[in-house]
Design an enzyme around this catalytic site. Structure first.
Site, PDB file in Angstrom:
ATOM      1  N   CYS A 136       0.831  -1.206   0.000  1.00 16.03           N
ATOM      2  CA  CYS A 136       0.000   0.000   0.000  1.00 16.03           C
ATOM      3  C   CYS A 136       0.868   1.261   0.000  1.00 16.03           C
ATOM      4  O   CYS A 136       1.483   1.577  -1.018  1.00 16.03           O
ATOM      5  CB  CYS A 136      -0.973  -0.035   1.174  1.00 16.03           C
ATOM      6  SG  CYS A 136      -2.344   1.127   1.002  1.00 16.03           S
ATOM      7  N   HIS A 155      -3.386  -5.079  -0.018  1.00 20.80           N
ATOM      8  CA  HIS A 155      -2.928  -5.633   1.263  1.00 20.80           C
ATOM      9  C   HIS A 155      -2.958  -7.160   1.208  1.00 20.80           C
ATOM     10  O   HIS A 155      -3.922  -7.790   1.674  1.00 20.80           O
ATOM     11  CB  HIS A 155      -3.816  -5.132   2.408  1.00 20.80           C
ATOM     12  CG  HIS A 155      -3.608  -3.698   2.760  1.00 20.80           C
ATOM     13  ND1 HIS A 155      -2.669  -3.284   3.685  1.00 20.80           N
ATOM     14  CD2 HIS A 155      -4.206  -2.572   2.287  1.00 20.80           C
ATOM     15  CE1 HIS A 155      -2.708  -1.962   3.782  1.00 20.80           C
ATOM     16  NE2 HIS A 155      -3.626  -1.506   2.941  1.00 20.80           N
ATOM     17  N   GLU A 212      -1.503  -9.248   2.987  1.00 20.76           N
ATOM     18  CA  GLU A 212      -1.441  -9.877   4.312  1.00 20.76           C
ATOM     19  C   GLU A 212      -2.809 -10.350   4.795  1.00 20.76           C
ATOM     20  O   GLU A 212      -2.907 -11.285   5.600  1.00 20.76           O
ATOM     21  CB  GLU A 212      -0.828  -8.916   5.335  1.00 20.76           C
ATOM     22  CG  GLU A 212      -1.633  -7.666   5.658  1.00 20.76           C
ATOM     23  CD  GLU A 212      -1.310  -6.472   4.777  1.00 20.76           C
ATOM     24  OE1 GLU A 212      -1.542  -5.325   5.208  1.00 20.76           O
ATOM     25  OE2 GLU A 212      -0.844  -6.686   3.637  1.00 20.76           O
TER      26      GLU A 212
END
Length: 551
Positions: free
Chosen positions: A381, A507, A509
């Site tokens: 990001c 993102h 993750e």
């Protein structure tokens, strides 16, 4: 018809209700039951999207674009089931909904009160999750601690819930603490007794007690707790401190938590299949050589601000048979002390997301260090935006390059506001949020890592790569390896001349799972292992799992 489990907590905050709820979800799923887990948060914010990471930790983004509590990340990682905006409920969102109904005249002139209107709205939210998910069992975690004023409407609502369903369709779990007093050498049960007494005064008798402790709880102690708290001795479940949150489901299975819940709900206790989970824990406890990863961020004083990043790194290390060593590096310190004093000896660098000016130049300096020293790098990001700025300033010849977020009057805004964000005024829930497709460029590292033509990733941002500079970047050696399907938005970049240098606007993750690490994180760790002595392997020689199809 669905069954319902409610998880409350007593004595102290942060006692582990979320991990208990997530672990129970994993245990139920291992027996063939489908589950959905929701969190009731007793704060007046509509959602945590505008809250400081120092106060709340990370904001977890769901597929449908909700900004939620980090516990939803635990729910998804443990159960490998996507949650939605319905799974996150706050006092603020409840009051907002009730007040909007009152303004529309939905209550026909009635006096709107906490009971019945607020509590009914809470119950309706729980039923909505059940209807939307079609799950066999709905687990609801109530945030806060029994005895807190702000939690009372939620506790009253789950008490009333008994009237909505049959008694054998509902179970109450209370997570509590058994402190050990060093001077007397005893585990004390009194805090648990008082917590259960407080819960009973609200009208809720817990069916199961999950007792947190740092040492073994013997049969005599369980019998004592059972007698004082009105819970069967078999339903007093010890929850000892664990070496990893991922080992908690195995501990709770051994103590019989799932068995007791299924008994209360009158459901069949099917054969439990945790073979893959047990193999994962074995790998976690028997890792290979250590990999040191620097996480360069603004909020490093609170590790929970980057919880999903940490877990994604952990998942990748499990898959790569590596021991994870995280070095937390303040981006602001890099600005004052220099990267040579903070990043020497690092095997990989991650620059995660964030907002605002503070620490940005430190992130840019860290990225330059990673590029020039050929250290494996992953930007997320804002991390991608900083990577773009670093290249523009140091390679593309745009010394004044920056983001319009940082300088609205920038002469070279290589990062600028998304067009659809131009007229947005409110901060909460107005970013580009949720899952969007990304088309990968063939013969790039990104394409090789994913093994897919199109992938779907979760976003949370207002700013993007400025396409006015796209040709300049490509001509100077930048590789754009992923874009939106229409080619308009740059989603993934990389440097082909570097061992591993990639950054994404999304993102990744949020999609990593213990048994299915995200390809970008696994690629980073695999590249970092090449820097270790006596690790003779090629980057990406292993066949990465088909991540998106297994999602």
């Amino acid at each position: 018809m669905a069954k319902f489990v409610f998880v409350t907590g007593g004595v102290v905050s942060s006692i582990g209700k979320g991990i208990v709820a997530a672990s129970l979800g994993r245990l139920l799923k291992s027996r063939g039951y489908s589950v959905s887990i929701l969190k009731l948060d007793p704060y007046l914010n509509v959602d945590p999207g505008t809250m400081s990471p120092f106060q709340h930790g990370e904001v977890f983004v769901t597929e449908d674009g909700a900004e939620t509590d980090l516990d939803l990340g635990h729910y998804e990682r443990f159960t490998d089931t996507a949650m939605s905006r319905l799974n996150s409920v706050t006092t603020g969102s409840i009051y907002q909904s009730v007040i909007n109904k009152e303004r529309r005249g939905d209550y026909n002139g009635g006096t709107v009160q906490v009971i019945p209107h607020i509590t009914k709205e809470i119950r309706e939210r729980i039923h909505r999750v059940s209807a939307n998910s079609n799950a066999d069992i709905i687990i609801t975690e109530i945030g806060g601690t029994v005895g807190d004023i702000e939690s009372l409407p939620f506790l009253e609502a789950i008490r009333e819930f008994k009237g909505d369903v049959g008694r054998n369709d509902i179970a109450y779990i209370h997570v509590t603490l058994l402190p050990f007093i060093n001077t007397s050498g005893e585990i004390k049960t009194k805090p648990t007794q008082h917590s259960v007494k407080e819960l009973r005064s609200i009208g809720i008798q817990p069916d199961v007690l999950v007792c947190r402790s740092d040492r073994n709880i013997n049969k005599e102690l369980k019998t004592k707790i059972s007698g004082f708290c009105g819970v069967h001795a078999e339903a007093v479940i010890p929850a000892l401190d664990a070496d990893s949150i991922y080992s908690v489901p195995l501990s709770l299975k051994k103590e019989g938590l799932c068995r007791e819940i299924l008994k209360i709900l009158e459901l069949e206790d099917h054969q439990c299949d945790l073979e893959e989970w047990e193999a994962l824990i074995h790998q976690l406890r028997n890792p290979g050589p250590s990999v040191t990863v620097a996480v360069v961020g603004k909020y490093v004083r609170l590790n929970d601000a980057y919880l999903s990043v940490v877990e994604a790194l952990r998942h990748a290390c499990i898959a790569q048979n590596a021991s994870l060593n995280i070095t937390w590096v303040s981006a602001e310190k890099i600005e004052t002390e220099g990267p040579e004093n903070l990043l020497e000896g690092i095997d990989a660098i991650v620059v995660p997301g964030g907002f605002g000016n503070r620490g940005v130049n430190g992130k840019i300096t860290a990225i330059q260090w990673a590029r020039e020293k050929r250290i494996p790098f992953l930007g997320l990001c804002l991390g991608m935006q900083c990577a773009v700025i670093e290249w523009a300033r140091n390679i593309a010849g745009l010394k004044e390059a920056t983001s319009s977020e940082l300088d609205p009057n920038a002469s070279h805004p290589v990062i600028h506001l998304l067009p659809e964000q131009q007229d947005v005024i409110d901060l909460g829930g107005t970013m580009r949020l949720g899952v969007y497709p990304c088309r990968l460029t063939p013969e790039t590292m990104g394409h090789k890592l994913y093994g897919e033509e199109v992938v779907y990733e979760r976003h949370r941002h207002r700013y993007e790569f400025n396409n006015s500079y796209r040709n300049l970047f490509v001509e100077s050696g930048y590789s754009i390896s992923g874009t939106s399907p229409d080619g308009r938005l740059v989603e993934l970049i990389e440097l082909k001349s570097h061992p591993f240098f990639t950054a994404c606007q999304y993102h990744p993750e949020f999609l990593s799972r213990p048994g299915k690490p995200h390809p970008l994180f696994q690629g980073l760790i695999e590249a970092a292992q090449l820097r270790l002595p006596a690790t003779p392997q090629e980057v990406f020689k292993n066949t990465l799992p088909n991540f998106q199809k297994n999602k």
